[in-house]
Scaffold this motif. Structure first.
Motif, mmCIF file in Angstrom:
data_model
loop_
_atom_site.group_PDB
_atom_site.id
_atom_site.type_symbol
_atom_site.label_atom_id
_atom_site.label_comp_id
_atom_site.label_asym_id
_atom_site.label_seq_id
_atom_site.Cartn_x
_atom_site.Cartn_y
_atom_site.Cartn_z
ATOM 1 N N MET A 155 0.849 -1.186 0.000
ATOM 2 C CA MET A 155 0.000 0.000 0.000
ATOM 3 C C MET A 155 0.889 1.242 0.000
ATOM 4 S SD MET A 155 -2.990 1.091 2.732
ATOM 5 C CE MET A 155 -3.987 -0.345 2.319
ATOM 6 N N THR A 156 0.559 2.231 -0.832
ATOM 7 C CA THR A 156 1.364 3.443 -0.907
ATOM 8 C C THR A 156 1.162 4.304 0.331
ATOM 9 O OG1 THR A 156 -0.361 4.733 -2.004
ATOM 10 C CG2 THR A 156 1.109 3.426 -3.413
ATOM 11 N N PHE A 157 2.091 5.232 0.506
ATOM 12 C CA PHE A 157 2.012 6.121 1.666
ATOM 13 C C PHE A 157 0.732 6.947 1.627
ATOM 14 C CE2 PHE A 157 3.960 8.039 5.260
ATOM 15 C CZ PHE A 157 3.620 9.379 5.242
ATOM 16 N N ASP A 158 0.378 7.496 0.451
ATOM 17 C CA ASP A 158 -0.852 8.278 0.323
ATOM 18 C C ASP A 158 -2.073 7.427 0.642
ATOM 19 O OD1 ASP A 158 0.137 10.407 -2.497
ATOM 20 O OD2 ASP A 158 0.528 10.506 -0.335
ATOM 21 N N ALA A 159 -2.061 6.186 0.220
ATOM 22 C CA ALA A 159 -3.192 5.296 0.468
ATOM 23 C C ALA A 159 -3.350 5.008 1.959
ATOM 24 C CB ALA A 159 -3.021 3.996 -0.306
ATOM 25 N N ILE A 160 -2.235 4.865 2.649
ATOM 26 C CA ILE A 160 -2.310 4.626 4.101
ATOM 27 C C ILE A 160 -2.928 5.833 4.796
ATOM 28 C CG2 ILE A 160 -0.973 4.215 6.201
ATOM 29 C CD1 ILE A 160 1.099 2.783 4.469
ATOM 30 N N LEU A 161 -2.502 7.047 4.414
ATOM 31 C CA LEU A 161 -3.069 8.249 5.021
ATOM 32 C C LEU A 161 -4.566 8.335 4.768
ATOM 33 C CD1 LEU A 161 -0.385 11.027 4.345
ATOM 34 C CD2 LEU A 161 -0.588 9.463 6.268
ATOM 35 N N SER A 162 -4.964 8.061 3.557
ATOM 36 C CA SER A 162 -6.392 8.103 3.221
ATOM 37 C C SER A 162 -7.172 7.059 4.012
ATOM 38 C CB SER A 162 -6.567 7.870 1.719
ATOM 39 O OG SER A 162 -7.929 7.849 1.375
ATOM 40 N N GLU A 163 -6.610 5.861 4.117
ATOM 41 C CA GLU A 163 -7.285 4.787 4.833
ATOM 42 C C GLU A 163 -7.460 5.112 6.310
ATOM 43 O OE1 GLU A 163 -4.795 1.882 6.461
ATOM 44 O OE2 GLU A 163 -5.960 0.195 5.708
ATOM 45 N N GLN A 164 -6.461 5.807 6.898
ATOM 46 C CA GLN A 164 -6.472 6.062 8.337
ATOM 47 C C GLN A 164 -7.168 7.367 8.726
ATOM 48 O OE1 GLN A 164 -5.375 3.985 10.880
ATOM 49 N NE2 GLN A 164 -5.451 2.594 9.118
ATOM 50 N N SER A 165 -7.661 8.113 7.762
ATOM 51 C CA SER A 165 -8.316 9.383 8.068
ATOM 52 C C SER A 165 -9.492 9.190 9.032
ATOM 53 C CB SER A 165 -8.797 10.054 6.780
ATOM 54 O OG SER A 165 -9.460 11.264 7.078
ATOM 55 N N GLY A 166 -10.366 8.233 8.721
ATOM 56 C CA GLY A 166 -11.519 7.976 9.585
ATOM 57 C C GLY A 166 -11.136 7.435 10.949
ATOM 58 N N PRO A 167 -10.329 6.360 11.029
ATOM 59 C CA PRO A 167 -9.934 5.826 12.334
ATOM 60 C C PRO A 167 -9.208 6.837 13.217
ATOM 61 C CG PRO A 167 -9.471 4.206 10.624
ATOM 62 C CD PRO A 167 -9.893 5.464 9.925
ATOM 63 N N LEU A 168 -8.331 7.658 12.616
ATOM 64 C CA LEU A 168 -7.633 8.663 13.411
ATOM 65 C C LEU A 168 -8.596 9.708 13.956
ATOM 66 C CD1 LEU A 168 -4.400 9.265 11.308
ATOM 67 C CD2 LEU A 168 -4.521 8.267 13.594
ATOM 68 N N THR A 169 -9.535 10.142 13.115
ATOM 69 C CA THR A 169 -10.507 11.137 13.569
ATOM 70 C C THR A 169 -11.340 10.585 14.713
ATOM 71 O OG1 THR A 169 -10.620 12.091 11.342
ATOM 72 C CG2 THR A 169 -12.396 12.645 12.867
ATOM 73 N N ARG A 170 -11.758 9.330 14.615
ATOM 74 C CA ARG A 170 -12.568 8.731 15.684
ATOM 75 C C ARG A 170 -11.772 8.611 16.979
ATOM 76 N NH1 ARG A 170 -14.470 5.805 11.189
ATOM 77 N NH2 ARG A 170 -13.013 4.070 11.519
#
Length: 376
Positions: free
Chosen positions: A1-16
Motif C-alpha cells: 500500500m502506498t504512503f498516500d493510500a495509508i493516510l487516506s485509509e487512516q483518516s476515519g480511524p484517526l478522527t474517531r
C-alpha cells in the motif's frame, strides 16, 4: 500500500480516536491534519503498512494528550515543591533546598525557575533566551546537575534516603508517617500542578487519588461512571513514573498508582467495577488478597494478607511485561510487579492504612522500599 493510500485509509480511524479523546470534532480534525503534516515530514516512508499505521496513531495520541494538557494546565511546581510554598509548615520546609539554589549562578537559577517554576517548555525557554531548543535543553541539564550536586553535598550528613511522594488533594499525613517510620526522608508534592523534577529522590511513591483516571490515557472513551478526573495530576505522575522506571528508581504505586503503573505499560482499566461485573466483593472496604509464590508481594506480605482498599476502578487488560502478583477472591488484580526492575511494586489497596494491623504488612512494604532506596 502506498504512503498516500495509508493516510487516506487512516483518516476515519484517526478522527474517531481523536474525537474520543478530546470530545470535539473540530479539534479532532485539526489534530488529524497535524498528524498528517508530521507524517509527511518524518514518518517512516519505507516501513511496512502496520508500522506506518502505528506511527500515525501514536503521533495522534500524543497530540491529543498535549491538547488535553493545555486545556487543564494549572500552576507548575518548581524544582522542589518546598521552594515555592512559603505557607508550608516547618515539617514540609527544607532550608537546604534554598541554600542549594543560592549556590548557583544567576543564569542557572533563571533557567531552572523558568523551566520548573514557570513551566516553560524547552522550546519556549529557547525562544525567550534566543537559543535553539537543543541549546536550552543543555543549559537546563547543566543547571539541574549543578543544583543536584549542591543539594546532595548539603545532605551529606543525612543518611536517610529521600522518598518523593506524589499526591493530589489527599491528606499527606498518613503517607508521610508510613514512610517516615522506617527511616525515609519524605518530600511531598500535593495539589494538581503540572511539571516535576525528580532531582535528589532515591525512591518514588505514587499515592492514591480521590479522582478517577481519565480513560483517554489508555485510549478509551469516558463512560458514564467516570465523573471526576484530574488529567494534569495524572500526566505529572505518569511522567515521574516513566522516569523512575527508566532510571531503576525504587517505586511503589498505591491504589491509582497501581493503575498508572499498568497504563504506562500499555494496559487498560475497568472504568467502574460494579458495571464491569465485579459486584460480589466490596472493594471499598477491608478484604483479603492472595499473593503468588516467588514474588516480592509474597515475601513482604505473606500468603493471604488482609488489606484495606477504596476504589471503583482497577486493572482490566494487563500491561506489557508486568506480572500479576496478587488477586482478590473475585479474581480482580490487586498487585503488580515489574520483572527485572530492582523494586517496582503496585498495590491496589492502601498500605499506609495497614501499618498497625495484625500482620503489619504496610510497615514491611515501607521498610523494603527504604532498604531499596538506601541501596540506590
Amino acid at each position: 500500500m502506498t504512503f498516500d493510500a495509508i493516510l487516506s485509509e487512516q483518516s476515519g480511524p484517526l478522527t474517531r480516536r481523536l474525537l474520543r479523546m478530546v470530545g470535539d470534532r473540530e479539534t479532532a480534525e485539526d489534530l488529524r491534519q497535524e498528524t498528517f503534516a508530521r507524517a509527511w515530514r518524518s514518518a517512516p516512508r519505507g516501513a511496512q503498512t502496520p508500522v506506518v499505521r502505528a506511527w500515525l496513531h501514536r503521533t495522534a495520541t500524543n497530540l491529543a494528550l498535549d491538547e488535553l494538557r493545555r486545556r487543564k494546565r494549572r500552576d507548575h511546581v518548581p524544582l522542589h515543591g518546598a521552594l515555592a510554598d512559603p505557607k508550608a509548615s516547618d515539617a514540609h520546609r527544607d532550608p537546604l533546598l534554598r541554600d542549594a539554589l543560592a549556590t548557583l549562578t544567576a543564569h542557572q537559577r533563571l533557567v531552572l525557575l523558568l523551566r520548573f517554576e514557570a513551566g516553560l517548555s524547552l522550546r519556549e525557554l529557547g525562544e525567550l533566551l534566543d537559543l535553539s531548543e537543543d541549546a536550552a535543553r543543555k543549559r537546563v541539564a547543566r543547571a539541574r546537575a549543578a543544583f543536584l550536586e549542591a543539594y546532595t553535598s548539603a545532605n551529606a550528613d543525612d543518611e536517610r534516603p529521600t522518598v518523593l511522594l506524589l499526591l493530589g488533594r489527599e491528606d499527606p499525613g498518613p503517607y508521610e508517617r508510613w514512610l517516615s517510620a522506617p527511616g525515609a526522608r519524605v518530600r511531598t508534592l500535593t495539589g494538581m500542578q503540572a511539571g516535576l523534577d525528580l532531582a535528589g529522590a532515591d525512591a518514588l511513591v505514587l499515592g492514591g487519588s480521590e479522582t478517577d483516571i481519565h480513560p483517554g490515557l489508555y485510549g478509551e472513551t469516558q463512560g458514564p461512571h467516570v465523573r471526576h478526573t484530574d488529567l494534569t495530576r495524572h500526566l505529572r505522575d505518569l511522567a515521574a513514573l516513566r522516569h523512575a522506571l527508566a532510571t531503576d528508581l525504587p517505586v511503589i504505586g498505591v491504589c491509582s498508582g497501581t493503575q498508572l503503573l499498568n497504563i504506562v505499560h500499555g494496559g487498560t482499566l475497568h472504568q467502574d467495577l460494579p458495571s464491569s461485573g465485579y459486584d460480589a466483593l466490596d472493594h471499598r472496604d477491608a478484604h483479603d488478597v492472595t499473593t503468588a509464590g516467588g514474588t516480592l508481594a509474597r515475601r513482604l506480605l505473606g500468603d493471604a494478607p488482609g488489606v484495606i482498599s477504596e476504589h471503583h476502578q482497577a486493572v482490566k487488560t494487563l500491561g506489557r511485561g508486568l506480572r500479576v502478583t496478587s488477586k482478590a477472591r473475585d479474581g480482580l488484580v490487586e498487585a503488580l510487579e515489574v520483572p527485572g526492575h530492582r523494586f517496582a511494586l503496585g498495590v491496589q489497596w492502601h498500605p499506609e492504612r495497614c501499618v498497625n494491623g495484625p500482620d503489619g504488612s504496610g510497615h514491611r512494604m515501607a521498610e523494603a522500599l527504604v532498604e531499596a532506596a538506601t541501596a540506590a
